[in-house]
Structure formats: structure tokens, C-alpha cells
Design an enzyme around this catalytic site. Sequence first.
Site, mmCIF file in Angstrom:
data_model
loop_
_atom_site.group_PDB
_atom_site.id
_atom_site.type_symbol
_atom_site.label_atom_id
_atom_site.label_comp_id
_atom_site.label_asym_id
_atom_site.label_seq_id
_atom_site.Cartn_x
_atom_site.Cartn_y
_atom_site.Cartn_z
ATOM 1 N N GLN A 281 -61.884 -23.045 0.501
ATOM 2 C CA GLN A 281 -62.886 -22.645 1.476
ATOM 3 C C GLN A 281 -64.259 -22.595 0.824
ATOM 4 O O GLN A 281 -64.396 -22.708 -0.395
ATOM 5 C CB GLN A 281 -62.538 -21.269 2.049
ATOM 6 C CG GLN A 281 -62.473 -20.187 0.985
ATOM 7 C CD GLN A 281 -61.773 -18.931 1.454
ATOM 8 O OE1 GLN A 281 -61.618 -18.694 2.642
ATOM 9 N NE2 GLN A 281 -61.349 -18.094 0.514
ATOM 10 N N HIS A 313 -62.280 -0.321 3.717
ATOM 11 C CA HIS A 313 -61.220 -0.382 2.713
ATOM 12 C C HIS A 313 -60.574 0.975 2.469
ATOM 13 O O HIS A 313 -59.370 1.047 2.178
ATOM 14 C CB HIS A 313 -61.772 -0.974 1.414
ATOM 15 C CG HIS A 313 -62.048 -2.447 1.510
ATOM 16 N ND1 HIS A 313 -63.310 -2.943 1.718
ATOM 17 C CD2 HIS A 313 -61.212 -3.523 1.470
ATOM 18 C CE1 HIS A 313 -63.249 -4.269 1.789
ATOM 19 N NE2 HIS A 313 -61.996 -4.645 1.643
ATOM 20 N N GLU A 355 -53.340 -13.769 -3.132
ATOM 21 C CA GLU A 355 -54.523 -14.377 -2.534
ATOM 22 C C GLU A 355 -54.340 -15.888 -2.457
ATOM 23 O O GLU A 355 -54.010 -16.537 -3.448
ATOM 24 C CB GLU A 355 -55.766 -14.031 -3.360
ATOM 25 C CG GLU A 355 -57.021 -14.786 -3.010
ATOM 26 C CD GLU A 355 -57.449 -14.588 -1.565
ATOM 27 O OE1 GLU A 355 -57.619 -15.609 -0.864
ATOM 28 O OE2 GLU A 355 -57.590 -13.432 -1.128
ATOM 29 N N ASP A 389 -48.748 -19.794 -1.020
ATOM 30 C CA ASP A 389 -48.407 -19.432 0.348
ATOM 31 C C ASP A 389 -47.637 -18.121 0.373
ATOM 32 O O ASP A 389 -46.657 -17.933 -0.363
ATOM 33 C CB ASP A 389 -47.568 -20.540 0.981
ATOM 34 C CG ASP A 389 -47.211 -20.244 2.417
ATOM 35 O OD1 ASP A 389 -48.080 -20.409 3.283
ATOM 36 O OD2 ASP A 389 -46.060 -19.829 2.660
ATOM 37 N N ALA A 390 -48.083 -17.188 1.211
ATOM 38 C CA ALA A 390 -47.461 -15.866 1.247
ATOM 39 C C ALA A 390 -46.003 -15.944 1.689
ATOM 40 O O ALA A 390 -45.153 -15.198 1.178
ATOM 41 C CB ALA A 390 -48.252 -14.953 2.185
ATOM 42 N N ASP A 408 -54.551 -7.117 3.969
ATOM 43 C CA ASP A 408 -56.001 -7.231 4.122
ATOM 44 C C ASP A 408 -56.339 -8.674 4.485
ATOM 45 O O ASP A 408 -56.915 -9.419 3.698
ATOM 46 C CB ASP A 408 -56.687 -6.814 2.819
ATOM 47 C CG ASP A 408 -58.203 -6.774 2.941
ATOM 48 O OD1 ASP A 408 -58.704 -6.769 4.080
ATOM 49 O OD2 ASP A 408 -58.878 -6.759 1.892
#
Length: 554
Positions: A281, A313, A355, A389-390, A408
Site C-alpha cells: 500500500q 487505542h 501485520e 495472511d491472517a 485493530d
Amino acid sequence: MIEPHAPAPPGSPPSWGGPCGPEAPARLPVRPAVGRFLVLAGVFVCAACGLVYELELVALASYLIGDSVTQASVVLSVMVFAMGLGSLAAKRLRGLAAAGFGALEAALALVGGSSAMLLYAVFAWTGGWGGLWADGPRILLVAFSLAIGVLIGAEVPLLMELIQRVRRQDPGGAVADLFAADYVGALVGGLAFPFVLLPFLGQLTGALLTGTVNAVVGAALVLGLFRRDLTRRARWLLLTANAVVLALLATATVLADDFERAARHAVYGQDVRVAVRTGVQEVVLTGDADGRPLDLFLDGRLRVRGSDERSYHEALVHPAMGGPHARVLILGGGDGLAAREVLRHPGVRRVDVLEADPGLARLARHDPGLSTLNEHAYGDARVRVLSGDAFHRLRATPSATYDVVISDLPDPGVTASTKLYSQEFYGLLRRVLAPDGRLAVHAGPVDARPRAFWTVDATLRAAGLPAVAYRVGARDTGPGPGSVPGPRRAAAGPPAPRGWGFLLAARTAPAPRLDPAAPRPHSLTPDSLARGVREAARTQMAGLPPSTLVHPRF
């Protein structure tokens, strides 16, 4: 609209059309077999360029306007419709197939090659006008889709005429050869865009280079192979037109970096201090100078606002840390700000930050402004950054690995993140949670988009994780951390949320509370947390179905 054609009598010669007479084959400088190969090679390249134009419009529209599914549907459906119009319009050019194809490719190269730059310019400098121009970028997107579609659609009838003029062939066989070259070219263009053009050249330069290739190949095919079929005037007109197109594209390519910087300042203001493209990105940092707070934008969308990120947060992290919290997983949170709040609690032994963009985590570690804001969380030996990838990571994670999971992630309305708000994904999180573990989810603004928020709640419950909702108000009406309403200068987007909504889930419905052993949060108190639970409950929507991978509800 489609005109019927009478079948030719048996034994009658083909109607070639063209300036050399209605029945004259092309006068080629090479053997017919070589000429046929060159025409099919031109079909291959033009098809690749055409698909790159389509994908470039989809990608840029998704970035500038958001909702990639909608933008892809609009671009592709409008373009396919326009291709039909172009095919019908091309019937009037069959008598001048060579000259018509040359002019067509010059126009397509100019329109397709410059489309990304023009669309970005309209977004950057006029996206905030509102009024009658509120949908300006969307209108221009449809206009480019129509124009490019008409030009692409007109290619095939003219190429069919040219290949038949090279060497007469059974129409079915000619169509098969033409479409085979077209489809293989589209495959190459479709693979080149995400794997070569986008990562190495970017959207603007990639589109301009594609237009250049398109113009060169189109001009070479017509002026080289079919030049004897053109009048002297037609040759000079095509040569001049292509020279002008190539000069414009070359000038735009040279100025692309300066243009992008100017457009970025128009979108974000003059205090852009970092602007980098990771492999995932675009990351932009603004502020952090002369007392201005630091803001973080990801692909043009505000992700962190320094003026009130701490409120967000603290509300996301601290209620989840009210129980056992030795092992913590943070989904997203590459900026390190959620990790900062986790590390304030005593007893934390391990923090894994999963992440998708390792480049963001590197920036959060090394950038002076962002690392100061996250209090150098990545310098703590207990923090480990995981990328990938989660879904795949969680599938490979042993059961009961974590005491706390902090989600998050961008709002569920952002298409790319929708699968991370699915029942299947929450089922994986339930498996990796310890029996008394807790899951905190940022579920978007409960006031502005209550249906999406309570759909997340229904999805958690369907996965066996009953949740308690709470909200925390922002200090003003602008979008804040965790909200992703669209680029700052988006012409049209959802209303800016006034607060953030969260869900605290566990195997049994948890009671949101603050850890008395932890340092006192700066803005969150037991009273404000209890008030947030009551305020969220007043917006509850019952009976909503859960969101799944095969049937997303956002």
C-alpha cells in the site's frame, strides 16, 4: 440496431472494401503468412494493453473512491457494454480498415495511457468541491470506461477485416485465430499489471508506458504492413497523430513524479513528511512539525490521527486486558500504537503483531515521529512482528496460544477487510484463544453505521463468542483512528463518525473493566467505559444474520 447481412452466393469472391477497391487484397511488403503472423501479434499486444487499461481503472477507482467490488463492477460492466457499441460503430470503418485501425489505436493509446493521471488530477484538485461536482471522480470514471470500451470494441471488426485481406480464410477459422491471440494477450496483460507494472512502475507510469506500447504497435502495424493501402495524406496524418500521442505520453511520463508530488500535497496538504509505497500500500505521514500532530494515511485513508489516537487505542486495548494477558496477539496494528498500550500492563510476556504490510511495521520502528508516538514499542524484546495472511497464520497456530487478541483492523465496510470479520475467521480466533481469553474488536462507528456494527456482534455470537458492545466518543466530528471512510478528499463517502465502536468477546459474555494493576489510562476511566456500554446498548439491532465468507453482510 444490428444489421442483417445476406449470405454471399457460392463461389463469389470476398468483399474486401478498402481504398484499393472492394475486392482487392492488401498489397503487403511481406509474404501473406508473415503478414498474417504480424496481424495476430498486433492483436496480442493490443489485447494486453486493453486489459491493462481496464485493471488500472479498477485499481485507481478502488483506491480513490473505495469499495473495490462496486468499482470493479461499474468499470467492467460499462466497458463491456461500450465494447458492443464500438463493434457496431466499427462497421462503418470496414471500407477503410487500415486507416481506421491506425487512428483507433492512436486514440486508444492517448485515452487509456492518460486516464490514470487525469482521474487522479480530478480527484486531487476538485474532489473537495462538492455541490454539482460531488460525484466528479465517479462521472469521469464512467466516461473513461465508456471511451476505452468503445475503442477496444471497435478493434476486433477492423482486425478481422485486415486479417482476411492478408489472406482469405474460412471465417470460422479466422475468428478462432483472432480470438486466440486476443485472449492470450489479455492473459499476459492481466498478469503483467499486478506483478510487473504496478509494483515496479506504479499506476501512473504503468498506464503511460502501456499507452506508448499501444501507439507504437498500432502505428507499426498499419504504417509498416499496410502502408501501400494508404494514401499519402492518410500516411502523413497517421504519422503525425502518433507522433503527437507519443510526445504527450513521453512528456507525461517525465513529469509523472512531479505531478504525483503536487497531487499528494493537494490531497494531504503541504505538511507531507513521509510518502512511501510498500509492497502492499501507499503510506503517508503528515504533520509532526511545528506542533502539528502526526497523521497516518494508508492508501489515502486516514488510519491514525495523532490528536486523539490515544483515546481510540486505550478504548480498544485496556478493557481486553482486564483478565489474564501474558500472551497477546494484535491483528493489524502495524503502527505499533496498540502494542504501546499492551506493553503498559504488567505481566505481559509476549506480544505478536500480525501485520499484512511489513513495510508499515518497519516505518513504525524507524521513523522518528511514528516511533516516538508508539513509544518505541518495536524496540521491546517481547514484541514480535509476523507478516502474511491472517487466515493462513491462524490456521497454523496451535490452540489456546493467546490470552488476549486485539483486532485493530479497518472498518468491516472496507472490502479487503471483510473476510477478517467473518464467522469463519472468528472461529479461528476462538480456537487460538485460551479458555478464559478475551477478544477486542474494533467494529466501526456504532452511531453512523449501526447495522454494520451489530452485524459484527451477530457474527461473533455465531462463532461462539458472545460480546459486550461499548463506544467511545471522539473529540470532534472528523474521522479518527480506525475509521476508514475513504480518502481525505473523496468526493463522496460515508459520513464522518463521531465516535468509535468496540466489541469485547469471550467464550462467556465478559464484563468490560480496567486492570487495576495497570497504569491509569490517559482518557479512559471506569465511569466512561460503563457509560460507553450503556450508550452502545441503546443502538442495538437484533435479528441480524452473521457475515460469512460466502455471504458477506457488509
